[in-house]
Enzyme design. Structure first.
Site, PDB file in Angstrom:
ATOM      1  N   ASP A 157     -26.931 -24.949 -12.519  1.00 25.49           N
ATOM      2  CA  ASP A 157     -26.726 -23.496 -12.516  1.00 25.49           C
ATOM      3  C   ASP A 157     -25.618 -23.126 -13.504  1.00 25.49           C
ATOM      4  O   ASP A 157     -25.329 -21.949 -13.729  1.00 25.49           O
ATOM      5  CB  ASP A 157     -26.458 -22.958 -11.100  1.00 25.49           C
ATOM      6  CG  ASP A 157     -25.174 -23.481 -10.495  1.00 25.49           C
ATOM      7  OD1 ASP A 157     -24.547 -24.387 -11.085  1.00 25.49           O
ATOM      8  OD2 ASP A 157     -24.793 -22.981  -9.411  1.00 25.49           O
ATOM      9  N   SER A 158     -25.027 -24.148 -14.161  1.00 22.85           N
ATOM     10  CA  SER A 158     -24.132 -23.885 -15.285  1.00 22.85           C
ATOM     11  C   SER A 158     -24.867 -23.118 -16.378  1.00 22.85           C
ATOM     12  O   SER A 158     -24.236 -22.562 -17.275  1.00 22.85           O
ATOM     13  CB  SER A 158     -23.570 -25.200 -15.855  1.00 22.85           C
ATOM     14  OG  SER A 158     -24.603 -26.135 -16.112  1.00 22.85           O
ATOM     15  N   ASP A 190     -30.822 -27.576  -9.620  1.00 22.71           N
ATOM     16  CA  ASP A 190     -29.537 -27.268  -8.985  1.00 22.71           C
ATOM     17  C   ASP A 190     -29.686 -25.998  -8.145  1.00 22.71           C
ATOM     18  O   ASP A 190     -30.053 -24.939  -8.681  1.00 22.71           O
ATOM     19  CB  ASP A 190     -28.514 -27.054 -10.119  1.00 22.71           C
ATOM     20  CG  ASP A 190     -27.094 -27.209  -9.661  1.00 22.71           C
ATOM     21  OD1 ASP A 190     -26.867 -27.708  -8.550  1.00 22.71           O
ATOM     22  OD2 ASP A 190     -26.194 -26.830 -10.451  1.00 22.71           O
ATOM     23  N   LYS A 216     -30.116 -30.648  -6.138  1.00 27.24           N
ATOM     24  CA  LYS A 216     -28.691 -30.896  -5.912  1.00 27.24           C
ATOM     25  C   LYS A 216     -28.079 -29.667  -5.268  1.00 27.24           C
ATOM     26  O   LYS A 216     -28.474 -28.538  -5.602  1.00 27.24           O
ATOM     27  CB  LYS A 216     -27.980 -31.184  -7.246  1.00 27.24           C
ATOM     28  CG  LYS A 216     -26.463 -31.237  -7.121  1.00 27.24           C
ATOM     29  CD  LYS A 216     -25.778 -31.641  -8.410  1.00 27.24           C
ATOM     30  CE  LYS A 216     -25.380 -30.491  -9.300  1.00 27.24           C
ATOM     31  NZ  LYS A 216     -24.504 -29.473  -8.703  1.00 27.24           N
ATOM     32  N   GLU A 268     -24.054 -28.172  -3.639  1.00 24.33           N
ATOM     33  CA  GLU A 268     -22.612 -28.403  -3.578  1.00 24.33           C
ATOM     34  C   GLU A 268     -22.117 -28.373  -2.131  1.00 24.33           C
ATOM     35  O   GLU A 268     -22.675 -27.646  -1.306  1.00 24.33           O
ATOM     36  CB  GLU A 268     -21.873 -27.303  -4.371  1.00 24.33           C
ATOM     37  CG  GLU A 268     -22.227 -27.287  -5.840  1.00 24.33           C
ATOM     38  CD  GLU A 268     -21.485 -26.206  -6.635  1.00 24.33           C
ATOM     39  OE1 GLU A 268     -20.565 -25.558  -6.074  1.00 24.33           O
ATOM     40  OE2 GLU A 268     -21.825 -26.009  -7.812  1.00 24.33           O
ATOM     41  N   GLU A 281     -17.260 -34.525  -9.361  1.00 26.65           N
ATOM     42  CA  GLU A 281     -16.805 -33.807 -10.559  1.00 26.65           C
ATOM     43  C   GLU A 281     -15.290 -33.636 -10.528  1.00 26.65           C
ATOM     44  O   GLU A 281     -14.730 -33.122  -9.551  1.00 26.65           O
ATOM     45  CB  GLU A 281     -17.492 -32.420 -10.623  1.00 26.65           C
ATOM     46  CG  GLU A 281     -17.042 -31.622 -11.840  1.00 26.65           C
ATOM     47  CD  GLU A 281     -17.830 -30.327 -12.055  1.00 26.65           C
ATOM     48  OE1 GLU A 281     -18.846 -30.119 -11.356  1.00 26.65           O
ATOM     49  OE2 GLU A 281     -17.415 -29.540 -12.918  1.00 26.65           O
TER      50      GLU A 281
HETATM   51  O1  KIV Z   1     -24.445 -26.609 -12.860  1.00 27.28           O
HETATM   52  C1  KIV Z   1     -24.123 -27.689 -13.349  1.00 27.28           C
HETATM   53  O2  KIV Z   1     -24.377 -28.033 -14.503  1.00 27.28           O
HETATM   54  C2  KIV Z   1     -23.383 -28.579 -12.486  1.00 27.28           C
HETATM   55  C3  KIV Z   1     -22.473 -29.515 -13.183  1.00 27.28           C
HETATM   56  C4  KIV Z   1     -21.192 -28.815 -13.470  1.00 27.28           C
HETATM   57  C5  KIV Z   1     -22.248 -30.711 -12.412  1.00 27.28           C
HETATM   58  O3  KIV Z   1     -23.458 -28.503 -11.306  1.00 27.28           O
END
Ligand code: KIV
Length: 284
Positions: A48-49, A87, A117, A119, A186
């Site tokens: 989600d970056s 993500d 994934k 968090e 991270e």
């Molecule tokens: O969104 C993303 O790219 C991530 C990384 C910062 C690990 O979660």
């Protein structure tokens, strides 16, 4: 395109068993996915970056499931064989177990993901159990978790003191017990990452800015190639100045068009005299 065998969980487990580091990069679009496939990258994260790197937001929080699905579909088209991880964006799993399962399922059904994934630590165990029970491999994410950046006090090293490090180690155990196949650490100190890696039994550990001891390394693609204009985190190594190459090319384009050096005959298509003469008559 060079064909390689589809990366599956046993492929990754074999690497870990043979102490061969896993390669893992973020990716958000088709051409980049194509190149990552060619380079043989093991795992791809559609992070989600992308809210920051691709959409220009100041944080990852505004990213929606629809944003994620659209980009993940493009990445899957470019890389059919990497182990592809979607993500879960902000508020796509926090509200309830059911919300988490439904949105994780979208990554699998609509975007061809192999895993998702999310968090968070022990407090996310119920979401993780629910998603895994639905048959979806799940990766955890501890340390600097960007969706909680406000609560964490900014983009900074996590687990600096012994009590903070103990909390991260406990969370890693809780995620492992909940059944994650891997945990991303991270921006935690290298020695904490080493301890957690050594203690992991049923999952593997991926580091991002957390030292050399993890089973694999993640980098943000835009940081690797100087493509994010706002900042470059210390933990990122720049493997090529693609941003500079692009900017130089754009400056040259502007100059050549302005000075009428572009286009040249090889860049356009002519018309035979006969057709042209006929056209002129038809237009008269
Ligand atoms: O969104 C993303 O790219 C991530 C990384 C910062 C690990 O979660």
């Amino acid at each position: 395109m060079t064909e390689r065998k589809k990366v599956m969980l046993p492929t990754l487990s074999k690497k870990v068993a043979e102490s061969e580091p896993i390669t893992f990069l973020t990716c958000y679009d088709y051409p980049t996915a194509y190149f990552q496939e060619q380079a043989g990258v093991d795992m791809i994260l559609v992070g989600d970056s992308l809210g920051m790197t691709m959409l220009g937001y100041d944080s990852t929080l505004p990213v929606t499931m629809d944003d994620m699905i659209r980009h993940t579909q493009a990445v899957r088209r470019g890389s059919p064989n990497a182990w592809l991880i979607g993500d879960m964006p902000y508020m796509s799993y926090q509200p309830s177990v059911e919300t988490a399962i439904r949105n994780a399922g979208r990554f699998m059904a609509e975007a061809g993901c192999d895993a998702i994934k999310l968090e968070g630590g022990a407090e996310m165990a119920s979401r993780i159990t629910g998603i895994i029970t639905a048959g979806i491999p799940t990766m955890g994410h501890l340390g600097l978790t960007p969706q909680s950046v406000s609560a964490l006090g900014g983009f900074r090293l996590q687990g600096k003191t012994a009590p903070q490090a103990k909390k991260i180690a406990d969370d890693a155990k809780a995620l492992e017990q909940a059944g994650v196949f891997a945990i991303l650490l991270e921006m935690v100190p290298d020695r904490l990452c080493q301890l957690i890696t050594e203690r992991a039994q049923d999952c593997f550990i991926i580091g991002l800015g957390s030292g050399p001891h993890a089973h694999g390394q993640l980098l943000i693609y835009h940081d690797m190639f100087g493509l994010y204009p706002k900042f470059k985190p210390r933990m990122a190594k720049v493997f090529g100045q693609a941003g500079k190459v692009i900017l130089d090319g754009l400056n040259q384009y502007v100059q050549e068009v302005t000075e009428r050096q572009f286009p040249q005959p090889e860049n356009w298509f002519g018309m035979p005299d006969e057709e042209y003469d006929q056209l002129i008559k038809m237009l008269d």
